[in-house]
Design a protein around this motif. Structure first.
Motif, PDB file in Angstrom:
ATOM      1  N   LEU A  10       0.803  -1.223   0.000  1.00 44.72           N
ATOM      2  CA  LEU A  10       0.000   0.000   0.000  1.00 44.72           C
ATOM      3  C   LEU A  10       0.838   1.277   0.000  1.00 44.72           C
ATOM      4  CD1 LEU A  10      -2.699  -1.056   2.629  1.00 44.72           C
ATOM      5  CD2 LEU A  10      -3.150  -0.523   0.222  1.00 44.72           C
ATOM      6  N   LEU A  11       1.959   1.239   0.693  1.00 46.21           N
ATOM      7  CA  LEU A  11       2.701   2.477   0.951  1.00 46.21           C
ATOM      8  C   LEU A  11       3.329   3.043  -0.328  1.00 46.21           C
ATOM      9  CD1 LEU A  11       2.821   3.530   3.879  1.00 46.21           C
ATOM     10  CD2 LEU A  11       5.265   3.037   3.843  1.00 46.21           C
ATOM     11  N   GLN A  12       3.183   4.337  -0.499  1.00 49.88           N
ATOM     12  CA  GLN A  12       3.835   5.052  -1.593  1.00 49.88           C
ATOM     13  C   GLN A  12       5.109   5.756  -1.125  1.00 49.88           C
ATOM     14  OE1 GLN A  12       2.367   5.057  -4.864  1.00 49.88           O
ATOM     15  NE2 GLN A  12       1.231   3.425  -3.847  1.00 49.88           N
ATOM     16  N   GLY A  13       5.256   5.898   0.184  1.00 52.79           N
ATOM     17  CA  GLY A  13       6.437   6.561   0.736  1.00 52.79           C
ATOM     18  C   GLY A  13       6.395   8.067   0.646  1.00 52.79           C
ATOM     19  N   VAL A  14       5.174   8.633   0.725  1.00 51.56           N
ATOM     20  CA  VAL A  14       5.021  10.089   0.599  1.00 51.56           C
ATOM     21  C   VAL A  14       4.596  10.716   1.934  1.00 51.56           C
ATOM     22  CG1 VAL A  14       4.545  10.070  -1.863  1.00 51.56           C
ATOM     23  CG2 VAL A  14       2.640   9.757  -0.258  1.00 51.56           C
ATOM     24  N   GLY A  15       5.001  10.043   3.016  1.00 49.43           N
ATOM     25  CA  GLY A  15       4.720  10.603   4.337  1.00 49.43           C
ATOM     26  C   GLY A  15       3.461  10.074   4.995  1.00 49.43           C
ATOM     27  N   GLU A  16       3.006   8.902   4.569  1.00 49.61           N
ATOM     28  CA  GLU A  16       1.806   8.336   5.173  1.00 49.61           C
ATOM     29  C   GLU A  16       2.000   8.073   6.677  1.00 49.61           C
ATOM     30  OE1 GLU A  16       1.930   6.264   1.018  1.00 49.61           O
ATOM     31  OE2 GLU A  16       3.367   7.144   2.443  1.00 49.61           O
ATOM     32  N   GLN A  17       0.906   8.220   7.412  1.00 51.79           N
ATOM     33  CA  GLN A  17       0.886   7.895   8.837  1.00 51.79           C
ATOM     34  C   GLN A  17       0.262   6.513   9.010  1.00 51.79           C
ATOM     35  OE1 GLN A  17       1.699   9.697  11.955  1.00 51.79           O
ATOM     36  NE2 GLN A  17       1.354   7.601  12.652  1.00 51.79           N
ATOM     37  N   ILE A  18       0.952   5.651   9.744  1.00 45.84           N
ATOM     38  CA  ILE A  18       0.452   4.309  10.026  1.00 45.84           C
ATOM     39  C   ILE A  18       0.188   4.185  11.521  1.00 45.84           C
ATOM     40  CG2 ILE A  18       0.985   1.837  10.015  1.00 45.84           C
ATOM     41  CD1 ILE A  18       2.960   2.475   7.684  1.00 45.84           C
ATOM     42  N   TYR A  19      -0.998   3.696  11.863  1.00 42.88           N
ATOM     43  CA  TYR A  19      -1.317   3.353  13.250  1.00 42.88           C
ATOM     44  C   TYR A  19      -1.553   1.849  13.319  1.00 42.88           C
ATOM     45  CZ  TYR A  19      -2.235   8.340  14.037  1.00 42.88           C
ATOM     46  OH  TYR A  19      -2.134   9.708  14.126  1.00 42.88           O
ATOM     47  N   LEU A  20      -0.763   1.159  14.140  1.00 43.73           N
ATOM     48  CA  LEU A  20      -0.976  -0.270  14.371  1.00 43.73           C
ATOM     49  C   LEU A  20      -1.886  -0.421  15.582  1.00 43.73           C
ATOM     50  CD1 LEU A  20       2.664  -1.638  13.862  1.00 43.73           C
ATOM     51  CD2 LEU A  20       0.839  -1.371  12.163  1.00 43.73           C
ATOM     52  N   THR A  21      -2.996  -1.134  15.386  1.00 44.58           N
ATOM     53  CA  THR A  21      -4.018  -1.206  16.424  1.00 44.58           C
ATOM     54  C   THR A  21      -4.383  -2.652  16.732  1.00 44.58           C
ATOM     55  OG1 THR A  21      -5.830  -1.093  14.815  1.00 44.58           O
ATOM     56  CG2 THR A  21      -4.979   0.996  15.650  1.00 44.58           C
ATOM     57  N   HIS A  22      -5.256  -2.795  17.731  1.00 47.25           N
ATOM     58  CA  HIS A  22      -5.846  -4.085  18.088  1.00 47.25           C
ATOM     59  C   HIS A  22      -4.770  -5.110  18.427  1.00 47.25           C
ATOM     60  CE1 HIS A  22      -9.092  -6.888  18.504  1.00 47.25           C
ATOM     61  NE2 HIS A  22      -9.984  -6.060  17.957  1.00 47.25           N
ATOM     62  N   LEU A  23      -3.683  -4.711  19.087  1.00 45.70           N
ATOM     63  CA  LEU A  23      -2.647  -5.646  19.503  1.00 45.70           C
ATOM     64  C   LEU A  23      -3.159  -6.531  20.636  1.00 45.70           C
ATOM     65  CD1 LEU A  23      -0.880  -3.450  18.003  1.00 45.70           C
ATOM     66  CD2 LEU A  23       0.930  -4.090  19.593  1.00 45.70           C
ATOM     67  N   SER A  24      -2.846  -7.811  20.570  1.00 49.73           N
ATOM     68  CA  SER A  24      -3.165  -8.712  21.662  1.00 49.73           C
ATOM     69  C   SER A  24      -2.271  -8.386  22.853  1.00 49.73           C
ATOM     70  CB  SER A  24      -2.941 -10.163  21.230  1.00 49.73           C
ATOM     71  OG  SER A  24      -2.985 -11.021  22.347  1.00 49.73           O
ATOM     72  N   SER A  25      -2.869  -8.320  24.036  1.00 49.72           N
ATOM     73  CA  SER A  25      -2.087  -8.025  25.238  1.00 49.72           C
ATOM     74  C   SER A  25      -1.244  -9.224  25.667  1.00 49.72           C
ATOM     75  CB  SER A  25      -3.011  -7.600  26.379  1.00 49.72           C
ATOM     76  OG  SER A  25      -3.942  -8.629  26.671  1.00 49.72           O
ATOM     77  N   LYS A  26      -1.612 -10.427  25.191  1.00 49.39           N
ATOM     78  CA  LYS A  26      -0.889 -11.636  25.589  1.00 49.39           C
ATOM     79  C   LYS A  26       0.016 -12.180  24.499  1.00 49.39           C
ATOM     80  CE  LYS A  26      -4.112 -13.432  29.057  1.00 49.39           C
ATOM     81  NZ  LYS A  26      -4.873 -14.639  29.503  1.00 49.39           N
ATOM     82  N   ASN A  27      -0.317 -11.892  23.244  1.00 53.90           N
ATOM     83  CA  ASN A  27       0.380 -12.547  22.132  1.00 53.90           C
ATOM     84  C   ASN A  27       1.106 -11.572  21.217  1.00 53.90           C
ATOM     85  OD1 ASN A  27      -0.646 -15.149  22.920  1.00 53.90           O
ATOM     86  ND2 ASN A  27      -2.626 -14.482  22.113  1.00 53.90           N
ATOM     87  N   ASN A  28       1.415 -10.401  21.741  1.00 50.90           N
ATOM     88  CA  ASN A  28       2.161  -9.421  20.957  1.00 50.90           C
ATOM     89  C   ASN A  28       2.820  -8.431  21.898  1.00 50.90           C
ATOM     90  OD1 ASN A  28       3.181  -8.278  18.634  1.00 50.90           O
ATOM     91  ND2 ASN A  28       1.196  -7.780  17.746  1.00 50.90           N
TER      92      ASN A  28
END
Length: 247
Positions: A200-218
């Protein structure tokens, strides 16, 4: 567009998007009173919400959807998901077919089908009138080309990075739960998320938010490092071609 991620994870998910005079919520997965407080904390009056868009009808995405009744907010969800959403007034229900485009004041919203063990789950690509695009892809077991096409050329990507398979393997989860998470209708691993973002990334300054992380498995740092490693291999530089935040 201003983005406030009010809650993320198995304890509840809720995202506020503001553009011009229009604020919408993606999911309402925490208690109604908590949504009200978190909105006020970021300067949003609950009675100013124009619409709520539900990704799917699991409790951590709909727990507080009854806030719609108090403030007379229309609630949009794909047709099949209404079988699992209770308590919302009939006159506020806005069912739609997955893949339908929706206009709400300052927004043009594309829905796209996702792959999760729900009846009719979707993600959203939200465009404002200034051409800003935010794509939201929460619970899904994999990412296909249709999803990539809907999300491409976004300024912001809000996407789950749920688990690290090796941590899940050695967790105390029952085997049936492990199999569900790892399935094509489960949740994305860090590596799956990284692979999708590399397409997906074009490398033009996109902001990425990583969400919904498992509290036990990540671990937040593990998720960040996995995604960053894959994107750097593609030639992108952190804080130059893209920014990355873990919720």
């Amino acid at each position: 567009m201003k983005i406030d991620i009010l809650a993320s994870g198995s304890g509840g998910n809720c995202i506020a998007l503001r553009s011009g005079e229009t604020t919408i919520l993606i999911d309402a997965g925490i208690a109604k009173t908590k949504i009200e407080k978190k909105l006020l904390d970021v300067g949003i009056r609950p009675d100013s919400i124009k619409a709520i868009f539900i990704t799917h009808a699991h409790a951590d995405h709909i727990k507080g959807a009854v806030i719609a009744n108090k403030y007379n907010i229309p609630v949009f969800a794909a047709e099949g998901e209404w079988k699992g959403i209770v308590g919302v007034s009939e006159d506020l229900k806005r069912p739609f077919k997955a893949g339908t485009d929706i206009n709400i004041e300052d927004y043009f919203i594309e829905s796209f089908h996702t792959f999760h063990d729900a009846m009719d789950p979707v993600g959203y690509a939200v465009h404002d009138e200034n051409g800003f695009k935010c794509s939201i892809c929460l619970d899904t077991g994999h990412v296909d080309q249709t999803m990539l096409s809907a999300m491409e050329y976004s300024n912001v990507y809000i996407i789950e990075a749920n688990h690290e398979p090796s941590m899940l393997e050695y967790s105390d989860y029952p085997n049936s739960v492990k199999a569900r998470i790892l399935s094509n209708v489960g949740h994305l691993s860090n590596e799956q998320t990284a692979e999708a973002l590399s397409k997906l990334l074009q490398g033009v300054g996109e902001q990425i938010y990583l969400t919904h992380l498992s509290s036990k498995n990540n671990l937040p740092e593990l998720a960040k490092m996995t995604v960053q490693r894959v994107l750097v291999k593609k030639g992108f530089k952190l804080n130059q071609n893209f920014s990355l935040e873990v919720l």
